[in-house]
Design a protein around this motif. Structure first.
Motif, PDB file in Angstrom:
ATOM      1  N   ASN A  84      13.840  33.825 -15.350  1.00  0.00           N
ATOM      2  CA  ASN A  84      13.974  34.827 -16.954  1.00  0.00           C
ATOM      3  C   ASN A  84      13.175  35.887 -16.117  1.00  0.00           C
ATOM      4  OD1 ASN A  84      11.264  33.810 -16.761  1.00  0.00           O
ATOM      5  ND2 ASN A  84      10.347  35.082 -18.483  1.00  0.00           N
ATOM      6  N   ILE A  85      13.592  36.226 -15.172  1.00  0.00           N
ATOM      7  CA  ILE A  85      13.606  37.017 -13.595  1.00  0.00           C
ATOM      8  C   ILE A  85      14.612  37.885 -14.523  1.00  0.00           C
ATOM      9  CG2 ILE A  85      13.718  37.449 -11.584  1.00  0.00           C
ATOM     10  CD1 ILE A  85      11.215  35.468 -11.684  1.00  0.00           C
ATOM     11  N   GLU A  86      13.618  39.147 -13.907  1.00  0.00           N
ATOM     12  CA  GLU A  86      14.148  40.850 -13.770  1.00  0.00           C
ATOM     13  C   GLU A  86      15.114  40.915 -13.096  1.00  0.00           C
ATOM     14  OE1 GLU A  86      12.992  45.163 -16.125  1.00  0.00           O
ATOM     15  OE2 GLU A  86      11.920  43.559 -16.503  1.00  0.00           O
ATOM     16  N   ILE A  87      15.758  41.676 -12.626  1.00  0.00           N
ATOM     17  CA  ILE A  87      16.040  42.156 -11.489  1.00  0.00           C
ATOM     18  C   ILE A  87      16.384  43.662 -11.698  1.00  0.00           C
ATOM     19  CG2 ILE A  87      18.162  41.881  -9.618  1.00  0.00           C
ATOM     20  CD1 ILE A  87      16.749  39.723 -10.436  1.00  0.00           C
ATOM     21  N   ILE A  88      14.618  44.002 -10.469  1.00  0.00           N
ATOM     22  CA  ILE A  88      14.671  45.537 -10.057  1.00  0.00           C
ATOM     23  C   ILE A  88      14.925  45.523  -9.077  1.00  0.00           C
ATOM     24  CG2 ILE A  88      13.446  47.733 -10.899  1.00  0.00           C
ATOM     25  CD1 ILE A  88      12.221  46.243 -13.129  1.00  0.00           C
ATOM     26  N   PRO A  89      15.881  45.762  -8.082  1.00  0.00           N
ATOM     27  CA  PRO A  89      15.962  46.668  -6.756  1.00  0.00           C
ATOM     28  C   PRO A  89      15.125  47.367  -6.562  1.00  0.00           C
ATOM     29  CG  PRO A  89      18.199  45.694  -7.648  1.00  0.00           C
ATOM     30  CD  PRO A  89      16.993  46.415  -8.616  1.00  0.00           C
ATOM     31  N   SER A  90      14.071  47.292  -5.380  1.00  0.00           N
ATOM     32  CA  SER A  90      13.555  48.306  -4.926  1.00  0.00           C
ATOM     33  C   SER A  90      14.087  49.662  -4.427  1.00  0.00           C
ATOM     34  CB  SER A  90      12.496  47.511  -3.773  1.00  0.00           C
ATOM     35  OG  SER A  90      11.345  48.742  -2.750  1.00  0.00           O
ATOM     36  N   SER A  91      13.282  50.616  -4.544  1.00  0.00           N
ATOM     37  CA  SER A  91      14.900  51.545  -3.673  1.00  0.00           C
ATOM     38  C   SER A  91      13.547  52.075  -2.603  1.00  0.00           C
ATOM     39  CB  SER A  91      13.923  52.703  -4.753  1.00  0.00           C
ATOM     40  OG  SER A  91      12.787  53.246  -4.689  1.00  0.00           O
ATOM     41  N   PHE A  92      12.693  51.397  -2.176  1.00  0.00           N
ATOM     42  CA  PHE A  92      12.220  51.447  -0.910  1.00  0.00           C
ATOM     43  C   PHE A  92      13.421  51.543   0.440  1.00  0.00           C
ATOM     44  CE2 PHE A  92      10.917  50.063   3.589  1.00  0.00           C
ATOM     45  CZ  PHE A  92       9.283  51.630   3.131  1.00  0.00           C
ATOM     46  N   LYS A 106       8.089  47.471  -0.543  1.00  0.00           N
ATOM     47  CA  LYS A 106       9.331  46.647  -1.753  1.00  0.00           C
ATOM     48  C   LYS A 106       8.166  46.730  -3.306  1.00  0.00           C
ATOM     49  CE  LYS A 106      13.297  45.377   0.725  1.00  0.00           C
ATOM     50  NZ  LYS A 106      14.152  43.745   0.877  1.00  0.00           N
ATOM     51  N   ALA A 107       7.733  45.762  -3.070  1.00  0.00           N
ATOM     52  CA  ALA A 107       6.869  45.998  -3.760  1.00  0.00           C
ATOM     53  C   ALA A 107       6.331  46.781  -4.458  1.00  0.00           C
ATOM     54  CB  ALA A 107       5.784  44.259  -3.459  1.00  0.00           C
ATOM     55  N   LEU A 108       5.361  47.610  -3.864  1.00  0.00           N
ATOM     56  CA  LEU A 108       4.601  48.927  -4.288  1.00  0.00           C
ATOM     57  C   LEU A 108       5.896  49.860  -5.005  1.00  0.00           C
ATOM     58  CD1 LEU A 108       2.483  49.078  -1.607  1.00  0.00           C
ATOM     59  CD2 LEU A 108       1.595  48.779  -3.619  1.00  0.00           C
ATOM     60  N   ALA A 109       7.007  50.132  -4.406  1.00  0.00           N
ATOM     61  CA  ALA A 109       7.789  51.010  -5.279  1.00  0.00           C
ATOM     62  C   ALA A 109       8.300  50.351  -6.498  1.00  0.00           C
ATOM     63  CB  ALA A 109       9.091  50.558  -3.860  1.00  0.00           C
ATOM     64  N   TYR A 164       6.602  48.477  -8.405  1.00  0.00           N
ATOM     65  CA  TYR A 164       5.063  48.600  -8.978  1.00  0.00           C
ATOM     66  C   TYR A 164       4.922  50.219  -9.384  1.00  0.00           C
ATOM     67  CZ  TYR A 164       0.310  48.829  -9.619  1.00  0.00           C
ATOM     68  OH  TYR A 164      -1.282  49.006 -10.524  1.00  0.00           O
ATOM     69  N   LYS A 165       4.935  50.948  -8.715  1.00  0.00           N
ATOM     70  CA  LYS A 165       4.736  52.440  -9.241  1.00  0.00           C
ATOM     71  C   LYS A 165       5.970  52.738 -10.404  1.00  0.00           C
ATOM     72  CE  LYS A 165       3.221  53.761  -4.619  1.00  0.00           C
ATOM     73  NZ  LYS A 165       2.882  54.240  -2.925  1.00  0.00           N
ATOM     74  N   GLN A 166       6.961  52.272 -10.337  1.00  0.00           N
ATOM     75  CA  GLN A 166       8.551  53.226 -11.425  1.00  0.00           C
ATOM     76  C   GLN A 166       8.276  51.720 -13.173  1.00  0.00           C
ATOM     77  OE1 GLN A 166      12.393  51.713  -9.898  1.00  0.00           O
ATOM     78  NE2 GLN A 166      12.454  51.074 -11.585  1.00  0.00           N
ATOM     79  N   GLU A 167       7.670  50.665 -12.853  1.00  0.00           N
ATOM     80  CA  GLU A 167       7.469  49.643 -13.658  1.00  0.00           C
ATOM     81  C   GLU A 167       6.307  49.398 -14.695  1.00  0.00           C
ATOM     82  OE1 GLU A 167      10.592  48.592 -15.758  1.00  0.00           O
ATOM     83  OE2 GLU A 167      11.100  49.692 -14.132  1.00  0.00           O
ATOM     84  N   GLY A 185       6.963  47.293 -21.105  1.00  0.00           N
ATOM     85  CA  GLY A 185       5.717  47.234 -21.118  1.00  0.00           C
ATOM     86  C   GLY A 185       5.381  46.650 -19.146  1.00  0.00           C
ATOM     87  N   GLU A 186       4.196  46.492 -19.290  1.00  0.00           N
ATOM     88  CA  GLU A 186       3.860  46.222 -17.583  1.00  0.00           C
ATOM     89  C   GLU A 186       4.259  45.254 -16.955  1.00  0.00           C
ATOM     90  OE1 GLU A 186      -0.799  45.284 -17.427  1.00  0.00           O
ATOM     91  OE2 GLU A 186      -0.463  47.480 -17.050  1.00  0.00           O
ATOM     92  N   PRO A 187       4.168  45.318 -16.263  1.00  0.00           N
ATOM     93  CA  PRO A 187       4.600  43.449 -15.261  1.00  0.00           C
ATOM     94  C   PRO A 187       4.023  42.559 -15.477  1.00  0.00           C
ATOM     95  CG  PRO A 187       5.243  45.244 -13.803  1.00  0.00           C
ATOM     96  CD  PRO A 187       4.776  45.563 -14.952  1.00  0.00           C
TER      97      PRO A 187
END
Length: 275
Positions: A73-81, A102-105, A107-110, A117-119
């Motif tokens: 059930n993974i949600e795909i959100i490619p990093s904008s980094f 990539k992870a931080l980008a 995180y800040k977006q979502e 809701g938060e991931p």
């Protein structure tokens, strides 16, 4: 005089490295059904199956590898980094810093997403191929660069594949920095078959299979014919060392205050079973 005939030269150039056009007139073949074993019954994975889990990558291969441990059930959100860090650092430092950013980008977006809701967990990764001479090879940007890249890997002996993984989860408390993160880098040594011909390399490049992959080849596909042997994790070369990912997920869940939620969820399951 040889009777061997040369293959005809295609009249049309191969697809662009920027985008592969789709033919809307061609019917899409049905996907074969895949029988999967039951998901791993582990507390951390059980938690993530119920909550919002993000893969900060558009790679279908990484999504498929996460499915092998039951995270379907993974949600795909490619990093904008932009992945533009200087390559003056060691390959280990470079790939780790890129995966972390990539992870931080994402995180800040979502983190303040009001609708979803938060991931509960963000999983990011970055893969690079390093030649025997220490050159960092990422995705080829043209056919000429692609061919040169594969020739380099064939002619210079063993190369190394590094994949960095960053797993992070928000903390319920305001404790700085507001999230728990665990990272790791996996290394695999790969040796191409030195007898691979230029003709085979060109034929492989024309398939475009490796156009979107670090190092210019996909070991899990047709590109496997170029490889003589590997020393280390196979799925690390594919792009996500799943054994490492599972360890990082468990550490993040243990470190974060989501552990309390996990315990509550499991107790709730026990109460329902008793009823």
């Amino acid at each position: 005089m040889s009777d061997i005939k040369k293959a005809p030269v295609p009249s049309e150039p191969p697809p662009s490295y920027e985008a592969t056009p789709q033919n809307p007139a061609s019917p899409t073949p049905p996907k074969p059904s895949v029988l999967r074993p039951p998901p791993l019954d582990l507390p951390a994975l059980t938690l993530l199956r119920r909550r919002r889990t993000i893969l900060a990558s558009a790679s279908p291969r990484r999504k498929q590898l996460l499915a092998t441990i039951g995270l379907t059930n993974i949600e795909i959100i490619p990093s904008s980094f932009e992945e533009n860090l200087p390559k003056s650092a060691s390959p280990f430092e470079y790939v780790l810093a890129t995966a972390t950013e990539k992870a931080l980008a994402v995180y800040k977006q979502e983190i303040d997403n009001e609708s979803k809701g938060e991931p509960a967990m963000i999983i990011a990764a970055d893969t690079i191929v390093v030649s025997n001479s220490g050159q960092i090879l990422e995705k080829p940007r043209s056919e000429a660069q692609h061919i040169a890249m594969l020739k380099c890997l064939r002619d210079t002996g063993v190369h190394r594949v590094y994949t960095a993984v960053a797993c992070m989860a928000p903390l319920e408390s305001a404790r700085d920095p507001g999230y728990a993160m665990e990272t790791a880098v996996e290394e695999t040594a790969v040796k191409f078959d030195s007898t691979v011909t230029d003709e085979l390399l060109l034929a492989y490049v024309k398939t475009r299979e490796g156009a979107d992959k670090a190092g210019g080849y996909g070991i899990q596909g047709t590109g496997g014919i170029l490889v003589e042997k590997i020393d280390g994790s196979f799925d690390n070369v594919v792009g996500l060392p799943i054994r490492v990912v599972l360890k990082l997920i468990e550490r993040v869940v243990e470190k974060s205050e989501d552990g309390d939620i996990l315990e509550h969820d499991l107790l709730g399951d026990e109460e329902e079973e008793e009823e």
